[in-house]
Design a protein around this motif. Structure first.
Motif, PDB file in Angstrom:
ATOM      1  N   ALA A   1       0.834  -1.202   0.000  1.00 52.62           N
ATOM      2  CA  ALA A   1       0.000   0.000   0.000  1.00 52.62           C
ATOM      3  C   ALA A   1       0.874   1.260   0.000  1.00 52.62           C
ATOM      4  CB  ALA A   1      -0.921  -0.013   1.222  1.00 52.62           C
ATOM      5  N   ILE A   2       1.953   1.230   0.775  1.00 53.31           N
ATOM      6  CA  ILE A   2       2.839   2.400   0.857  1.00 53.31           C
ATOM      7  C   ILE A   2       3.489   2.659  -0.509  1.00 53.31           C
ATOM      8  CG2 ILE A   2       4.932   3.349   1.917  1.00 53.31           C
ATOM      9  CD1 ILE A   2       4.204   1.702   4.468  1.00 53.31           C
ATOM     10  N   GLY A   3       4.042   1.611  -1.117  1.00 52.96           N
ATOM     11  CA  GLY A   3       4.667   1.745  -2.442  1.00 52.96           C
ATOM     12  C   GLY A   3       3.665   2.258  -3.469  1.00 52.96           C
ATOM     13  N   SER A   4       2.455   1.702  -3.449  1.00 55.52           N
ATOM     14  CA  SER A   4       1.426   2.098  -4.414  1.00 55.52           C
ATOM     15  C   SER A   4       1.019   3.553  -4.235  1.00 55.52           C
ATOM     16  CB  SER A   4       0.190   1.202  -4.261  1.00 55.52           C
ATOM     17  OG  SER A   4       0.554  -0.148  -4.449  1.00 55.52           O
ATOM     18  N   ALA A   5       0.899   3.985  -2.974  1.00 58.60           N
ATOM     19  CA  ALA A   5       0.513   5.373  -2.702  1.00 58.60           C
ATOM     20  C   ALA A   5       1.593   6.340  -3.204  1.00 58.60           C
ATOM     21  CB  ALA A   5       0.281   5.564  -1.209  1.00 58.60           C
ATOM     22  N   LEU A   6       2.858   5.959  -3.004  1.00 54.24           N
ATOM     23  CA  LEU A   6       3.958   6.802  -3.500  1.00 54.24           C
ATOM     24  C   LEU A   6       3.905   6.907  -5.025  1.00 54.24           C
ATOM     25  CD1 LEU A   6       6.873   5.446  -1.319  1.00 54.24           C
ATOM     26  CD2 LEU A   6       5.879   7.725  -1.171  1.00 54.24           C
ATOM     27  N   ALA A   7       3.525   5.791  -5.680  1.00 53.46           N
ATOM     28  CA  ALA A   7       3.427   5.793  -7.143  1.00 53.46           C
ATOM     29  C   ALA A   7       2.309   6.737  -7.602  1.00 53.46           C
ATOM     30  CB  ALA A   7       3.198   4.378  -7.662  1.00 53.46           C
ATOM     31  N   VAL A   8       1.187   6.744  -6.874  1.00 50.26           N
ATOM     32  CA  VAL A   8       0.089   7.668  -7.206  1.00 50.26           C
ATOM     33  C   VAL A   8       0.569   9.107  -7.051  1.00 50.26           C
ATOM     34  CG1 VAL A   8      -2.192   8.504  -6.490  1.00 50.26           C
ATOM     35  CG2 VAL A   8      -1.765   6.040  -6.645  1.00 50.26           C
ATOM     36  N   LYS A   9       1.280   9.349  -5.933  1.00 44.99           N
ATOM     37  CA  LYS A   9       1.827  10.695  -5.689  1.00 44.99           C
ATOM     38  C   LYS A   9       2.736  11.120  -6.853  1.00 44.99           C
ATOM     39  CE  LYS A   9       4.518  13.110  -2.086  1.00 44.99           C
ATOM     40  NZ  LYS A   9       3.699  14.283  -1.760  1.00 44.99           N
TER      41      LYS A   9
ATOM     42  N   ILE B   1      -0.327  11.488   1.691  1.00 49.21           N
ATOM     43  CA  ILE B   1      -0.644  10.074   1.922  1.00 49.21           C
ATOM     44  C   ILE B   1      -1.026   9.886   3.386  1.00 49.21           C
ATOM     45  CG2 ILE B   1       0.231   7.704   1.812  1.00 49.21           C
ATOM     46  CD1 ILE B   1       2.254   8.736  -0.315  1.00 49.21           C
ATOM     47  N   GLY B   2      -2.265   9.480   3.635  1.00 44.27           N
ATOM     48  CA  GLY B   2      -2.769   9.327   5.002  1.00 44.27           C
ATOM     49  C   GLY B   2      -2.982   7.864   5.366  1.00 44.27           C
ATOM     50  N   MET B   3      -2.536   7.507   6.564  1.00 41.97           N
ATOM     51  CA  MET B   3      -2.663   6.107   7.019  1.00 41.97           C
ATOM     52  C   MET B   3      -3.847   5.981   7.984  1.00 41.97           C
ATOM     53  SD  MET B   3       1.298   5.413   8.044  1.00 41.97           S
ATOM     54  CE  MET B   3       1.323   6.614   9.351  1.00 41.97           C
TER      55      MET B   3
ATOM     56  N   LEU C   1      13.681   5.400   3.849  1.00 42.76           N
ATOM     57  CA  LEU C   1      13.345   6.003   2.546  1.00 42.76           C
ATOM     58  C   LEU C   1      12.763   7.416   2.720  1.00 42.76           C
ATOM     59  CD1 LEU C   1      11.725   2.888   0.765  1.00 42.76           C
ATOM     60  CD2 LEU C   1      14.065   3.712   0.557  1.00 42.76           C
ATOM     61  N   ARG C   2      12.705   7.875   3.996  1.00 41.79           N
ATOM     62  CA  ARG C   2      12.166   9.214   4.314  1.00 41.79           C
ATOM     63  C   ARG C   2      10.810   9.441   3.671  1.00 41.79           C
ATOM     64  NH1 ARG C   2      17.273  11.950   5.652  1.00 41.79           N
ATOM     65  NH2 ARG C   2      18.850  10.649   4.702  1.00 41.79           N
ATOM     66  N   LEU C   3       9.873   8.561   3.960  1.00 42.66           N
ATOM     67  CA  LEU C   3       8.574   8.637   3.281  1.00 42.66           C
ATOM     68  C   LEU C   3       7.626   9.595   4.009  1.00 42.66           C
ATOM     69  CD1 LEU C   3       8.127   4.855   2.422  1.00 42.66           C
ATOM     70  CD2 LEU C   3       9.238   6.662   1.103  1.00 42.66           C
ATOM     71  N   PRO C   4       6.947  10.425   3.248  1.00 45.59           N
ATOM     72  CA  PRO C   4       6.059  11.433   3.837  1.00 45.59           C
ATOM     73  C   PRO C   4       4.654  10.863   4.097  1.00 45.59           C
ATOM     74  CG  PRO C   4       6.232  11.757   1.459  1.00 45.59           C
ATOM     75  CD  PRO C   4       6.982  10.506   1.785  1.00 45.59           C
ATOM     76  N   LEU C   5       4.465  10.216   5.234  1.00 43.64           N
ATOM     77  CA  LEU C   5       3.144   9.656   5.554  1.00 43.64           C
ATOM     78  C   LEU C   5       2.618  10.326   6.817  1.00 43.64           C
ATOM     79  CD1 LEU C   5       4.019   5.838   5.301  1.00 43.64           C
ATOM     80  CD2 LEU C   5       3.372   7.361   3.446  1.00 43.64           C
TER      81      LEU C   5
END
Ligand SMILES: [Mn+2]
Length: 342
Positions: A45-53, A65-67, A83-87
C-alpha cells in the motif's frame, strides 16, 4: 499474418490499454486539486501510494498520503525512516479537507475508516466483494500486488521511478508475493525486473532484516538460556511477553538451527498462554497438531508450517493447578512432545 506480427499486435494492444487506462485516471484530476491517498500501511500500500503521488506530480496542486492506523511492524517503520517517506496518520476530519481522495491496495468496504471517504479512484488487487462506488476503479485480483499495477501505470506514463519509489514498490511486490512463493503473475516478475535497476538494494536489505527492536534482544537472551531440545523439537517458554509478535520472531529464529525441524515458543500475553509453532514444512502439519493438543482448551489452528494456540489462563489453571513458569513450561512440552501420540 505471421505469428510474430500477431504477438506484436497483441502487445501493442496491451500497451495501448495501459495508456488509455492512465489517460482515464488523469481525466479525473485537475491542477487545482489537493489529493489525499488513503492506505492501510503495509509495504504494498505504501509503495502504491507513492506511485500515485508520483503520477500526479505537477498534475495536481498537492498529494498527501494518510494512514488509517499507525505502523507497527518494525520492517515497515524502517522502510518509512530509511526512505524518508512522507506519511501521516489520518484523522476523521481529514475526510472533508481534500478535493479528491484515492484508495490503493484496498477497497472501501475493507475498513470503516475507508468507508467515510468519497473516492475518486480505487486501484487494488484484492478480490472484489462489493461494487466499488468510485468514478475510476481498477481492480485486478489476478495481480500479486498493487505495486505491480502501479509499476505498469508508471511505465505507461514513461516515468523513471526515483530510488526511494522503486525500492518501496519492489518491497511491496516482494512482501505481497512472499518473494514469489505465492500468488504470482508473470507481470509481477516483469515489474520486479523493471524496478530492480532503480532500487537501492542496500537499503532494501536493511528494511527486510529489520525485525527486532533493541529491547527485543533481552527476550532473545532469555530464549537462548531457556531453550529445551527434545529430538528435533526446540521448546522455549518466555513467561510474560510484551507482545505476541516477539514469540513469532523467536520461533522463526530457532528454526534456523540446523537439526531443528520444529520450533515451539510460548509466553503469556493479555491473560492468555500463547503458543507459536513453526516447522520446516516437510510432511508436517502444525495446524493439525495444535488443534489436537489445544483445540478443546482455547483457540488453536494454522497451516502446515505455522500454527498458533491461545489458552485463557483461568482455563489453564483448571487443568494444571497452580500456574508457575515450571508448570506451564512442562504443560507445553508434554502436550507437544514428539513422543506423544494423538
Ligand atoms: Mn497488496
Amino acid at each position: 499474418m505471421k505469428q510474430t506480427e500477431l504477438v506484436q499486435q497483441i502487445h501493442a494492444l496491451k500497451r495501448k490499454s495501459w495508456e488509455t487506462q492512465l489517460d482515464e485516471f488523469y481525466s479525473f484530476f485537475a491542477s487545482k486539486d489537493s489529493v489525499l491517498v488513503t492506505i492501510d500501511p503495509d509495504p504494498d500500500a505504501i509503495g502504491s501510494a507513492l506511485a500515485v503521488k508520483r503520477l500526479l506530480w505537477h498534475k495536481v496542486a498537492s498529494t498527501s498520503i494518510g494512514m488509517i492506523r499507525p505502523i507497527r511492524r518494525l520492517n515497515n517503520l524502517a522502510m518509512v525512516r530509511l526512505l524518508r517517506l512522507p506519511l501521516f496518520l489520518l484523522k476523521t476530519s481529514d475526510a472533508r479537507k481534500s478535493d479528491k481522495v484515492v484508495l490503493v491496495d484496498a477497497q472501501p468496504c475493507h475498513n470503516d475508516l475507508f468507508n467515510r471517504f468519497h473516492y475518486t479512484a480505487v486501484i487494488d488487487h484484492h478480490p472484489q466483494t462489493e461494487t466499488v462506488n468510485a468514478p475510476f476503479c481498477d481492480v485486478r485480483p489476478e495481480y500479486g500486488s498493487t505495486s505491480t499495477i502501479m509499476t505498469q501505470y508508471l511505465g505507461a506514463a514513461k516515468i523513471k521511478p526515483s530510488q526511494a519509489l522503486a525500492t518501496a514498490l519492489l518491497y511491496g511486490i516482494k512482501t505481497d508475493t512472499r518473494n514469489f512463493e505465492r500468488h504470482t503473475l508473470v507481470e509481477d516478475i516483469e515489474a520486479f525486473r523493471r524496478l530492480f535497476e532503480y532500487a537501492d538494494h542496500n537499503t532494501l536489505r536493511k528494511i527486510e532484516i529489520s525485525d527486532l527492536s533493541l529491547s527485543d534482544t533481552k527476550i532473545f537472551h532469555k530464549a537462548l538460556e531457556r531453550k529445551h531440545v527434545v529430538k528435533d523439537r526446540i521448546f522455549v517458554y518466555l513467561d510474560q511477553t510484551p507482545s505476541s509478535d516477539i514469540l513469532v520472531e523467536v520461533a522463526e529464529f530457532m528454526l534456523k538451527i540446523r537439526d531443528i525441524s520444529w520450533s515451539i515458543v510460548s509466553g503469556i500475553y493479555h491473560d492468555n498462554l500463547i503458543i507459536v509453532v513453526r516447522n520446516n514444512g516437510n510432511r508436517k502439519d502444525a495446524g493439525r497438531l495444535v488443534r489436537r493438543a489445544f483445540g478443546p482448551l482455547g483457540c488453536a489452528g494454522g497451516h502446515q508450517a505455522m500454527a498458533r494456540a491461545e489458552i485463557p489462563l483461568n482455563r489453564l489453571s483448571e487443568l494444571i493447578g497452580t500456574l508457575s513458569s515450571t508448570s506451564i513450561e512442562r504443560f507445553v512440552q508434554q502436550s507437544l512432545s514428539p513422543f506423544r501420540k494423538y
